[in-house]
Scaffold this motif. Structure first.
Motif, short mmCIF file in Angstrom:
data_model
loop_
_atom_site.label_atom_id
_atom_site.label_comp_id
_atom_site.label_asym_id
_atom_site.label_seq_id
_atom_site.Cartn_x
_atom_site.Cartn_y
_atom_site.Cartn_z
N SER A 83 0.82 -1.21 0.00
CA SER A 83 0.00 0.00 0.00
C SER A 83 0.86 1.25 0.00
O SER A 83 0.53 2.25 -0.67
CB SER A 83 -0.93 0.00 1.22
N VAL A 84 1.97 1.22 0.74
CA VAL A 84 2.87 2.37 0.75
C VAL A 84 3.40 2.63 -0.65
O VAL A 84 3.43 3.78 -1.13
CB VAL A 84 4.03 2.13 1.74
N LEU A 85 3.84 1.57 -1.34
CA LEU A 85 4.36 1.73 -2.69
C LEU A 85 3.29 2.21 -3.66
O LEU A 85 3.54 3.09 -4.50
CB LEU A 85 4.96 0.41 -3.18
N GLU A 86 2.10 1.64 -3.57
CA GLU A 86 1.02 2.06 -4.47
C GLU A 86 0.63 3.50 -4.20
O GLU A 86 0.30 4.25 -5.13
CB GLU A 86 -0.17 1.12 -4.32
N ASN A 87 0.66 3.91 -2.95
CA ASN A 87 0.34 5.30 -2.65
C ASN A 87 1.37 6.24 -3.25
O ASN A 87 1.04 7.35 -3.70
CB ASN A 87 0.26 5.51 -1.13
N CYS A 88 2.66 5.81 -3.24
CA CYS A 88 3.71 6.64 -3.84
C CYS A 88 3.50 6.79 -5.34
O CYS A 88 3.79 7.84 -5.92
CB CYS A 88 5.09 6.04 -3.57
N VAL A 89 2.99 5.74 -5.98
CA VAL A 89 2.75 5.78 -7.42
C VAL A 89 1.40 6.42 -7.74
O VAL A 89 1.24 7.06 -8.78
CB VAL A 89 2.83 4.36 -8.02
N GLY A 90 0.44 6.20 -6.85
CA GLY A 90 -0.90 6.72 -7.10
C GLY A 90 -1.76 5.79 -7.93
O GLY A 90 -2.78 6.18 -8.47
N LYS A 91 -1.33 4.51 -8.03
CA LYS A 91 -2.04 3.53 -8.84
C LYS A 91 -2.01 2.17 -8.15
O LYS A 91 -1.08 1.84 -7.42
CB LYS A 91 -1.39 3.38 -10.23
#
Length: 820
Positions: free
Chosen positions: A47-55
């Motif tokens: 979730s942290v990584l996806e939040n950084c990407v926004g996708k």
């Protein structure tokens, strides 16, 4: 982040270098600055990584979902959103669901579908206007218990993979821990502590703040008062499982996250340094600062790598083979270079010298020299009959020539017949010498053309042409040596100056006196041999320095030859056939090469020993010593004839009965003396002329063919462009080499341009758990707006300068990174 715009341009270049090295498996050559994301299963890493990407783009599910390292490179662009995989060059993935499926497929391709893991990374680059330049490595979640078909040591495999990345001094560690669990039991922090005990490279991320029990909060942790880190902790609120299943938009989730921190009584004082947007800026800032810290080391390693590639890149460019623009006219020129290299290497290996001398074994010209001067003389002596066999052959010849009569005179025909039989025995060892030289020449050719294996068609054609010519030379040489044997057989020259001749001395003197007339003891060979020390435990052996003369064998304590252990007269001594034996047996056994000397009549050889067992260090050494013993007249002992042929009805040896006639005995002794004398002349001739024939008809002709005729033969065999067709591996290697070379040059250029323009703040001082001022943001974090900001405050950033410092017009002072 003002003041570090130039440095931020370095991150994409570092990513490019990383891509180039990853393609050829050179990750360990230069450890480039990255951020490794570490955490237990369900800690919220994805979730942290996806939040950084926004996708949404990462695989999800139960158990270990991340089973291969994912190197995620985030690249800011002004327009468009897409992803690219290093293993699928040229393909843009604009559908992030397709990116997830590609990650799953690539993972299964390497690890299978049984939840196994692999340390071979997947490289994904994401381009978006909503990201900051970052390089993150998503690692498998730390687990304790294997599930399904996972190996029982899965915990240690995952731990080893994580340590492989976070142990590098150039790697920052993003330790993700859920807030609803005890921080002291955080697996991520425990691993980080092992490789970064001072906390210099560790950044703490606290997830699931919204899932903590009522009445509890993580204020003390976020204020860096519990298990403090020098870079502090950042709190984030990810989407819940229900939000993920309901496909809640990440941008909406980030807006809700912002509202959560602003409205929560325990966190509102740190709302400006919490949340995903702040995490991105923090990681971007700290990564650029970290690059700045390792810049001198990075520059040095890049320069070394560039230097190591320059000569080969220069060769490609000189041949018009740089990049994708190959100069077709360069193929003949390159083929000429390859042939010249083969010619040079062949001559160097035959004639000796050069920069690359083998220090472990003989090869090329040195090996051929050994064949000529050590092995070949031994092979000639192997065919000699021992005294008893020779006397028997002469005796039968004389009796058969006389027939029913008893001859008074020694028949010349017996001498000529015996000599001719002896001359015929010289052909096989001569052919053996030719075969061994041919084999060595072919091995030299194989070593020379092995260096052009990246051009398989050229290599095969050279092998075909040169090997074919070698076979022709070998056939011609065999014919010439066979003709030499026939020449010797055609005329027995008893008027030769070195032949003893028929005179009274030959008839009256003993055989031994005739043999030794005018001869002196001569040195044949010196060297180390081991011999069994019978006085000690059976099987033990000791090494001595042996010196072989034409009439004696002596051995000494060492090569100074001052302390002589024994002196053995070798008159009448024989040698058993060479043997190999296994000593020790099993895995620890080794081969021993044995030579045994003895008296055929079973009398003592020296002291109380009837035989002397010698051990050579290897097979070549054994062959050289055996050849030397043969030269000294110590022949191989041959088995006796069948008893039925040797004995009559009275069990008396038939051959010995022949010598009951004194007249016959005298005739046999005279002819034996003549045969020995004449064969010494012939053997001397063969020792000299056979190596000369081989050098002339094989070695020298091969040198001339390779130097002069090989190139025209290649042109006649096919089109140079076709012959110079590279292997797929060579094409790939050249492209990757040129890609790495350009990437290193770009990185060094960017480093040179931005070093003087950029600034970085020092690492925060060590903090302690009783620090009452730890709520203050660390000094190397992005500039924090004073006072309370609007929901999107603190999320602005200047756009990065283009790599190498371009003239692109800078963007407005602020830009919303996350539209609400």
């Amino acid at each position: 982040m003002s003041g570090n715009v130039g440095m931020e341009a370095l991150i994409p270049i570092v990513n490019k270098v990383q891509d180039a090295f990853t393609q050829v498996g050179m990750n360990s050559v230069i450890d480039l600055p990255q951020i490794a994301v570490v955490g237990g299963q369900s800690a919220g890493k994805s979730s942290v990584l996806e939040n950084c990407v926004g996708k949404d783009f990462l695989p999800r599910g139960s158990g270990i979902v991340t089973r291969r390292p994912l190197i995620l490179q985030l690249n800011y662009v002004e327009k468009g959103e897409w992803g690219e995989f290093l293993h699928a060059k040229g393909k843009k993935f604009t559908d992030f669901d397709e990116i997830r499926r590609e990650i799953e497929a690539e993972t299964d391709r390497m690890t299978g579908s049984n939840k196994g893991i692999s340390d071979i990374p997947i490289n994904l680059r994401v381009f978006s206007p909503h990201v900051l330049n970052l390089t993150l490595i998503d690692l498998p979640g730390i687990t304790k218990v294997p599930i399904g078909d996972q190996p029982p040591d899965i915990e240690f495999q995952i731990r080893g993979m994580i340590m492989q990345f976070i142990s590098k001094p150039s790697c920052l560690i993003l330790a993700v821990t859920p807030a609803n669990s005890d921080l002291a039991n955080s697996d991520a922090l425990k691993l980080a502590k092992e490789v970064d005990p001072e906390g210099i490279r560790t950044i703490g991320v606290l997830t699931k703040l919204d899932l903590m029990d009522d009445g509890t909060d993580a204020k003390e942790i976020l204020d860096n008062k519990v298990l403090p880190l020098r870079r502090g902790y950042i709190g984030v609120v990810n989407r819940s499982q229900r939000d993920i299943e309901g496909k809640k938009d990440i941008k909406q989730a980030q807006a809700a996250e912002r509202k959560y921190f602003l409205s929560h009584p325990a966190y509102r004082h740190l709302a400006e340094r919490a949340g995903t947007a702040f995490l991105q800026k923090t990681l971007n800032q700290q990564l650029t600062n970290h690059i700045r810290e390792v810049l001198p080391s990075l520059r040095s390693k890049l320069e070394q790598q560039l230097t190591s590639m320059e000569s080969e890149v220069k060769e490609f460019k000189n041949l018009g083979m740089s990049g994708g623009r190959e100069d077709k006219s360069a193929k003949p020129r390159m083929m000429m270079q390859m042939v010249n290299r083969v010619t040079h290497d062949f001559e160097e290996m035959i004639e000796g010298g050069g920069n690359h001398v083998d220090t472990t074994s003989l090869s090329g010209g040195a090996k051929i020299n050994t064949i000529f001067h050590f092995r070949f003389p031994g092979y000639l002596n192997e065919g000699r009959l021992d005294e008893k066999e020779l006397r028997k052959e002469i005796g039968f010849a004389i009796r058969n020539i006389h027939g029913v009569r008893s001859g008074l005179f020694t028949p010349d025909a017996a001498f000529e017949m015996t000599v001719k039989r002896q001359i015929e025995t010289l052909a096989p060892p001569s052919m053996k010498c030719i075969q061994q030289v041919s084999t060595e020449l072919h091995e030299v050719i194989m070593k020379c053309i092995d260096k052009i294996k990246n051009y398989p068609r050229l290599q095969a054609e050279i092998d075909n042409l040169v090997s074919g010519y070698l076979r022709e030379c070998e056939t011609h040489c065999r014919e010439q040596i066979q003709q030499l044997v026939e020449v010797e057989l055609s005329y027995i020259n008893t008027n030769h100056d070195d032949f003893i001749g028929f005179n009274s001395t030959a008839k009256d003197e003993s055989v031994k006196d005739v043999q030794n007339a005018g001869s002196e003891s001569q040195l044949i060979k010196k060297g180390w041999l081991s011999t069994t020390n019978v006085g000690l435990t059976k099987g033990l052996s000791r090494e001595y320095w042996f010196v072989l003369y034409t009439d004696a064998l002596a051995w000494f304590k060492d090569e100074s030859e001052r302390d002589q252990k024994y002196y053995l007269t070798i008159d009448g001594v024989k040698m058993k056939s060479s043997e190999e034996e296994e000593e020790g047996g099993g895995l620890f056994g080794h081969r021993k090469f044995k030579i045994q000397l003895f008296h055929p009549n079973a009398r003592y050889l020296f002291r109380e020993y009837r035989e002397l067992t010698l051990y050579a260090k290897d097979e070549d050494d054994m062959e050289d010593w055996r050849a030397s013993f043969l030269r000294a007249g110590i022949y191989t002992h041959r088995s006796q004839m069948d008893m039925e042929d040797l004995e009559d009805e009275d069990h008396k040896p038939k051959f010995e009965r022949l010598f009951e006639d004194p007249q016959l005995e005298r005739q046999v002794e005279v002819i034996r003396t003549y045969v020995n004398s004449y064969m010494a002349i012939v053997r001397k001739t063969f020792k000299d002329i056979v190596p000369k024939h081989i050098m002339c008809l094989m070695v020298n002709k091969m040198k001339v063919f390779i130097e002069i005729e090989l190139m025209p033969s290649l042109y006649g065999a096919g089109n140079p462009a076709e012959l110079m067709e590279e292997s797929e591996d060579e094409v790939r290697r050249r492209q990757e080499l040129l890609g790495m070379y350009d990437a290193c040059k770009d990185a060094l250029k960017t480093i040179s341009e931005v070093t003087a323009k950029t600034s970085s703040t020092p690492l925060p001082a060590p903090v302690h758990s009783n620090n009452h001022h730890s709520s203050r943001p660390p000094p190397d974090l992005p500039n924090r707006p004073t006072g309370r900001s609007a929901p999107n405050a603190g999320a602005t950033r200047p756009a990065p300068a283009p790599p190498g410092g371009g003239s692109r017009r800078p963007p407005p002072p602020s830009r919303p990174a996350r539209p609400n």
